[in-house]
Design a protein around this motif. Sequence first.
Motif: not given
Lengths: 626, 287
Positions: B132-133, B254-257, B261-263
């Motif tokens: 979602n993010y 780009v999952a890690e980034q 960012d979501a955190q």
Amino acid sequence: MSLLRPLPGILLVSISAIFCYAEEEPTQLLWGDTHLHTSYSFDAFLNQNQSADPDTAYRWAKGLPVIHPYNRTRVQIGTPLDFLVVSDHAELMGVIRAINNDTAELSDEGFFNNLKRWYGSYKLLDAIENETGREIFRNILPVPPENPGGDPVADPANKLGIGLFGDTLQTETTAWSEIVDAAERHNQPGKFTSLIGWEWSSIPTGANLHRVVLTPDGGDKAKQFLPFGSDQSQYPEDLWAWLEETQKTTGTRFIAIPHNSNISKGYMFAQTTLKGQPITAEYARQRIRWEPLVEITQIKGDSETHPELSPDDAFADFEEYPFYIQQTWTPYKVDAADYVRSALIRGLSIEQEVGVNPYKFGLIGSTDAHTGLSSAEENNFWGKMAKDSTPETKRGGFISKGKNSNGWYMAAQGLAAVWADENTREAIYAAFKRKETYATTGPRISIRVFAGRDFDIADAQAGNFAEIGYTKGVPMGGDLARDESNNPVQLLVRAVKDPKEANLDRLQVVKGWVTTDGQQKEKVFNVAWSGDRQLDAAGALAAVGNTVDESIPSYQNTIGAAEFSTLWTDPEFDANHRAFYYVRVLQIPTPRHSQFDGVALQTGTPEEAPATIQERAYTSPIWYTP
Amino acid sequence: MNKLIAEPLIQFLVLGVLVYFCIEIFTPSRVSGLSRSEIVVNEDKLKAYLQFQRKSFNKSQSEQLFRTMPVDEKQALTQSYIRDEALFREALSLGLNDNDEIIRRRLIQKMEYLAQGFYDDIPVINEEDLNNYFLANRDQYKVDESISFTHVFVSFKKNPDTQKTSRSLLTQLNRNTVTADQAGAYGDRYLYNRNYIERTSDYITSHFGKGFQDAVFKLAPGKSWQGPIQSDYGVHLVLITRKSASRLPELSEVAEQVLADAQRERQRKAKAEAIQNIVDKYKVSST
């Protein structure tokens, strides 16, 4: 940096499209910082870096925008780095931060000591809130020795000022684990390398003996030990012994990088050990085994040489930093043991006597920023400490009482350049070990140096320069032995400007040697330069000129050269003299970071430093042994 | 009596009184209702005051300083302490702190800092949250346009007529269908690279200048050599193998980034909520 290997996928596409890219050069140039502190360092935290943690440091290095820990503005590096070592102080690692965030796991020290600690913490937090943490920081700094010149560790004035918090082992363990985890998270082989490290911060009576320690190994190994700190021992021999022991028990590899020799009070590259004993072959072997590199330039000044040591070198007066790290001010005293060039020469003499050269090191630059932001760009410099990040707070005093250093005495430098096979921990560590590294004061000047005897003048203009260099000679950090016909040493050199920055003024070769009767010598040769300037009879060259408009401030690339590529043969070669050669490349003058502040404040050029500087690069030496 | 001691209310009261006295003892220069018109001066207060005055909080150092202070200086320190304390209390009793923006900002800052303490309580991000993010913020992860090419360089310095030289070179390159690998045999040496693989426009600009970058990104990939295009150093003939327009990446790239960012976003929200909870305790009116 500019020579990424093509990914297999792209290669396939390329082949299917007939066109195929070959590997352009045998090694690629990577840029990094091996010396960066975050909010986990006690002094960083006390100087208003409360938020830039290792995660912030890696994000900045990778080119992402981050929040500045003091002024809270959004900041971003101009050109991203390829690798980074987060090297927080081992001493009180993460402790101040934990006390402030109320996450400290502290030991029970009995009612009275707990109360004392509670009071100390209360005052500490109060000071942090009131931005007077710097004052507390000053009070735990060393005091000058009672017996100058003796063993500084044994001096009665030598004491560690960090005992207040009792046993902080648990908190430090947690901090180390978090630092290691962040490094593991951010390591992306082929794209970005994080190396796990810390700083051993030995500074007995204000003699700076600091070393950054780093390992190419991963978190599984790093979590088997806790960083060795100067609270365990202030003698470098004990650090090396610990490295050896830890390597044996955990299989972790290490190197240690001394820095800020310029403020070591004559101890970093001394003629004796710290305890005053003569240097033996065993000591020299031990030292060079663990310390193959030295950080020659950083925010607290440049350690190449000093005008008093190199009176014939017109460029020796660069970013001097005459302030010791201690509570009270004492005058700065130049010592041959404080500077890299004299150390390299001294190493040759020691080798002549005991058979091993303890100072046969390669060179890198780094920042030693305490902001979590590795910034070495003059127009994008975010301070030594977080608080030194605005024009007005840079002007404020810094450490010692009396004659103060401040943010304008600090220099916006430096960087570590590495010629490596690929961007991975293993490849970078291998380049460190073979000393195929160099230092710049910020600009991404690319330099290749190969030493040999069979080069042809046409090689200097060849497209496959590096291939020729590796085939016919040895790269920076390497050795040449005597050859049968006593041919002179040749250097095949190519320097290219930073694509985004200023042109180059000149390329010089710095030679140091020891004669057969033991005399120490040094000489700087002008080898290539821009424009149609001519060498005078003494070999000196006129200044390149100056395009800086101090009122904006800005410069223009209307002078200088974009590259130098040439073959140099030592005109004074004597096959019987032990010698080293390193290359120094100077940029044309550009505005210094303090000048931007002067313009912003409308107060003119700050008197702490000149309006313009000539940024530079120093390569690792190549040694000739008869 | 024992029953009374076992009574929680009594225990609380006794503890409360103890806590009160502890605070009284350990908090310096606190204004107590009992001593509104009485300024107590003792060594502890003076030592604490001295530390603030000198902005130096090393206890043993300030104690020594205090002990060795000449009588007249100690007298001056005492007078200064009394003066400050009297002015401070008078200001409080006149309510001067009520409308002071500096004091107000300082207290707000302390509260904001406290609100950050809620970071630890935020829930872990699951895959759905991440998706979602990402969908909501996809634009932030846009991949810049890039180009792959090799070039043959004709230097201003080495060629009197770069246009003529480059045109005849172009004919030669295309007639011989020269590949990227063979291109090194043609033209002059360029100070930067010969091959550029998946490089962004910023990167190309830094190596060739803005004019070249504009021109090369307008050309289409193909099997023939194109140009000449002028740069800061000479003219270039280019063989473009690939060009990618700027695009929105898939989450997997780009999952890690995105996770980081979501955190961060969640932490920001947690802080904002904590502050909102405080705000909600207040009734807001306009009269």
